[in-house]
Motif scaffolding. Sequence first.
Motif, PDB file in Angstrom:
ATOM      1  N   PHE A 180      13.830  -5.224  -6.588  1.00 24.64           N
ATOM      2  CA  PHE A 180      12.939  -6.326  -6.230  1.00 24.64           C
ATOM      3  C   PHE A 180      12.346  -6.127  -4.832  1.00 24.64           C
ATOM      4  N   VAL A 181      13.166  -5.674  -3.899  1.00 24.20           N
ATOM      5  CA  VAL A 181      12.673  -5.466  -2.535  1.00 24.20           C
ATOM      6  C   VAL A 181      11.650  -4.343  -2.497  1.00 24.20           C
ATOM      7  N   TYR A 182      11.938  -3.253  -3.182  1.00 24.55           N
ATOM      8  CA  TYR A 182      11.006  -2.125  -3.161  1.00 24.55           C
ATOM      9  C   TYR A 182       9.680  -2.498  -3.808  1.00 24.55           C
ATOM     10  N   ARG A 183       9.722  -3.187  -4.949  1.00 21.08           N
ATOM     11  CA  ARG A 183       8.471  -3.545  -5.625  1.00 21.08           C
ATOM     12  C   ARG A 183       7.635  -4.491  -4.781  1.00 21.08           C
ATOM     13  N   ALA A 184       8.267  -5.450  -4.138  1.00 24.46           N
ATOM     14  CA  ALA A 184       7.520  -6.398  -3.306  1.00 24.46           C
ATOM     15  C   ALA A 184       6.878  -5.698  -2.108  1.00 24.46           C
ATOM     16  N   LEU A 185       7.626  -4.829  -1.434  1.00 27.60           N
ATOM     17  CA  LEU A 185       7.084  -4.132  -0.261  1.00 27.60           C
ATOM     18  C   LEU A 185       6.020  -3.114  -0.665  1.00 27.60           C
ATOM     19  N   ASP A 186       6.246  -2.394  -1.741  1.00 27.09           N
ATOM     20  CA  ASP A 186       5.278  -1.393  -2.172  1.00 27.09           C
ATOM     21  C   ASP A 186       3.965  -2.044  -2.603  1.00 27.09           C
ATOM     22  N   ALA A 187       4.038  -3.189  -3.259  1.00 24.78           N
ATOM     23  CA  ALA A 187       2.809  -3.893  -3.636  1.00 24.78           C
ATOM     24  C   ALA A 187       2.030  -4.338  -2.407  1.00 24.78           C
ATOM     25  N   GLY A 188       2.724  -4.748  -1.360  1.00 23.45           N
ATOM     26  CA  GLY A 188       2.030  -5.128  -0.138  1.00 23.45           C
ATOM     27  C   GLY A 188       1.389  -3.953   0.576  1.00 23.45           C
ATOM     28  N   LEU A 189       2.067  -2.808   0.571  1.00 26.66           N
ATOM     29  CA  LEU A 189       1.516  -1.632   1.246  1.00 26.66           C
ATOM     30  C   LEU A 189       0.296  -1.073   0.529  1.00 26.66           C
ATOM     31  N   ARG A 190       0.238  -1.225  -0.769  1.00 27.20           N
ATOM     32  CA  ARG A 190      -0.910  -0.700  -1.509  1.00 27.20           C
ATOM     33  C   ARG A 190      -2.205  -1.442  -1.184  1.00 27.20           C
ATOM     34  N   GLY A 191      -2.093  -2.636  -0.625  1.00 23.91           N
ATOM     35  CA  GLY A 191      -3.286  -3.419  -0.319  1.00 23.91           C
ATOM     36  C   GLY A 191      -3.795  -3.268   1.102  1.00 23.91           C
ATOM     37  N   ILE A 192      -3.174  -2.388   1.902  1.00 27.15           N
ATOM     38  CA  ILE A 192      -3.604  -2.207   3.290  1.00 27.15           C
ATOM     39  C   ILE A 192      -3.781  -0.724   3.577  1.00 27.15           C
ATOM     40  N   ASP A 193      -4.499  -0.446   4.642  1.00 26.55           N
ATOM     41  CA  ASP A 193      -4.678   0.934   5.099  1.00 26.55           C
ATOM     42  C   ASP A 193      -3.600   1.226   6.140  1.00 26.55           C
ATOM     43  N   LEU A 194      -2.410   1.537   5.658  1.00 29.97           N
ATOM     44  CA  LEU A 194      -1.267   1.708   6.542  1.00 29.97           C
ATOM     45  C   LEU A 194      -1.442   2.895   7.477  1.00 29.97           C
ATOM     46  N   ARG A 195      -2.022   3.980   7.009  1.00 29.94           N
ATOM     47  CA  ARG A 195      -2.162   5.176   7.841  1.00 29.94           C
ATOM     48  C   ARG A 195      -3.046   4.900   9.055  1.00 29.94           C
ATOM     49  N   THR A 196      -4.145   4.214   8.847  1.00 28.39           N
ATOM     50  CA  THR A 196      -5.040   3.920   9.967  1.00 28.39           C
ATOM     51  C   THR A 196      -4.361   3.019  10.987  1.00 28.39           C
ATOM     52  N   LEU A 197      -3.641   2.009  10.512  1.00 25.02           N
ATOM     53  CA  LEU A 197      -2.977   1.083  11.426  1.00 25.02           C
ATOM     54  C   LEU A 197      -1.900   1.784  12.245  1.00 25.02           C
ATOM     55  N   THR A 198      -1.077   2.593  11.588  1.00 23.71           N
ATOM     56  CA  THR A 198       0.001   3.267  12.312  1.00 23.71           C
ATOM     57  C   THR A 198      -0.541   4.326  13.271  1.00 23.71           C
ATOM     58  N   GLU A 199      -1.575   5.055  12.873  1.00 25.64           N
ATOM     59  CA  GLU A 199      -2.150   6.049  13.775  1.00 25.64           C
ATOM     60  C   GLU A 199      -2.784   5.393  14.990  1.00 25.64           C
ATOM     61  N   ALA A 200      -3.421   4.258  14.802  1.00 20.99           N
ATOM     62  CA  ALA A 200      -3.997   3.551  15.947  1.00 20.99           C
ATOM     63  C   ALA A 200      -2.902   3.082  16.897  1.00 20.99           C
ATOM     64  N   ALA A 201      -1.818   2.561  16.355  1.00 16.30           N
ATOM     65  CA  ALA A 201      -0.720   2.106  17.205  1.00 16.30           C
ATOM     66  C   ALA A 201      -0.050   3.280  17.921  1.00 16.30           C
ATOM     67  N   ARG A 202       0.100   4.399  17.229  1.00 18.53           N
ATOM     68  CA  ARG A 202       0.707   5.567  17.860  1.00 18.53           C
ATOM     69  C   ARG A 202      -0.190   6.140  18.948  1.00 18.53           C
ATOM     70  N   ASN A 203      -1.508   6.131  18.731  1.00 19.12           N
ATOM     71  CA  ASN A 203      -2.427   6.619  19.753  1.00 19.12           C
ATOM     72  C   ASN A 203      -2.420   5.748  20.999  1.00 19.12           C
ATOM     73  N   LEU A 204      -2.078   4.480  20.835  1.00 20.15           N
ATOM     74  CA  LEU A 204      -1.986   3.580  21.982  1.00 20.15           C
ATOM     75  C   LEU A 204      -0.635   3.665  22.678  1.00 20.15           C
ATOM     76  N   GLY A 205       0.236   4.534  22.200  1.00 19.64           N
ATOM     77  CA  GLY A 205       1.508   4.775  22.870  1.00 19.64           C
ATOM     78  C   GLY A 205       2.693   4.029  22.309  1.00 19.64           C
ATOM     79  N   ALA A 206       2.554   3.380  21.163  1.00 12.81           N
ATOM     80  CA  ALA A 206       3.673   2.629  20.579  1.00 12.81           C
ATOM     81  C   ALA A 206       4.657   3.583  19.909  1.00 12.81           C
ATOM     82  N   SER A 207       5.944   3.321  20.086  1.00 12.92           N
ATOM     83  CA  SER A 207       6.966   4.100  19.397  1.00 12.92           C
ATOM     84  C   SER A 207       7.063   3.650  17.945  1.00 12.92           C
ATOM     85  N   TRP A 208       7.776   4.443  17.128  1.00 15.70           N
ATOM     86  CA  TRP A 208       7.890   4.088  15.726  1.00 15.70           C
ATOM     87  C   TRP A 208       8.609   2.764  15.506  1.00 15.70           C
TER      88      TRP A 208
END
Length: 296
Positions: A180-208
């Motif tokens: 149930f947890v995996y399906r709920a989280l995976d459905a949410g990730l499919r609706g966003i551009d996760l790569r762009t968001l994480t790369e922008a945060a990493r370029n601004l100096g944020a840790s993982w």
Amino acid sequence: MTAATGLGTVTGAGSVESARPVRTGSRGARGWRWAVLVVLGLYFVVPIAASVWFTVRDRGRGGLTARYYTGIPGAEGFADAFTRSVLLAVLTVLFSLLLMVPTVVLVNLRLPRLRTTVELLTLLPLVLPPIALVVGVRSVLAWAPDYFLNTPLAEAFFALQEPALPWILVLVYVVLALPFVYRALDAGLRGIDLRTLTEAARNLGASWPRVLVSVVLPVLRTSVLNAAFLTFALVMGEYTIAVILGFVPFPTWIVQSSGSQPQLSVSVSVLSLAITWGLLLLISALDRRRAGKDLA
């Protein structure tokens, strides 16, 4: 000047007014939908209404009474069992999210080839019967006095089975909640551009860890709430594993009290169902509020 044809009515020289299709089955389909909704509504409402009537009817003096609801907090063993289940549910939610949020993000960003493998692994708790799982867990716990007595491993096994807060139930419930947890989280990730968001945060100096807390979790707020709700409901209603391992959380207490106080146990069940519905409506309201802010 108009002329009638087999296809429609021709008006003037250049315009054609096509005949409107007649939907003869639309009213019938609508009637079937209402019939199905009514049947399903009765299927759910009638048992609940019967349970409520069973708990509020005063058989001795006649009329209605609310003493079975007002007497819930003072019932013997209720406070301990309910508190224990709430703690188990909260710990299960925390451990499930701590395990699955980084896993889902890692699979989507770095290891997309392992998506199928992770999906199959998270589906195993649905394939494996809970009775088989709990028998295996009980067999492993029996190793402590048989093979590891007077060793640190035996002490760890005994600590996992502490009646006040059985951590072994937390570990088992985390496994049961994985699908149930995996399906709920995976459905949410499919609706966003996760790569762009994480790369922008990493370029601004944020840790993982900062990316997960400040970027991923706010975007997945609705999915996290859905996963938490499903896990919470699973733990608050699970009976088989707890009773076989010999613990007394909230569902086990309800069954034990049903023999001597049937109306009280039914009233507790109705109240827990109402609380679950309330949590579900709260999550839906938060989701709609967030959607309205995004549109604004």
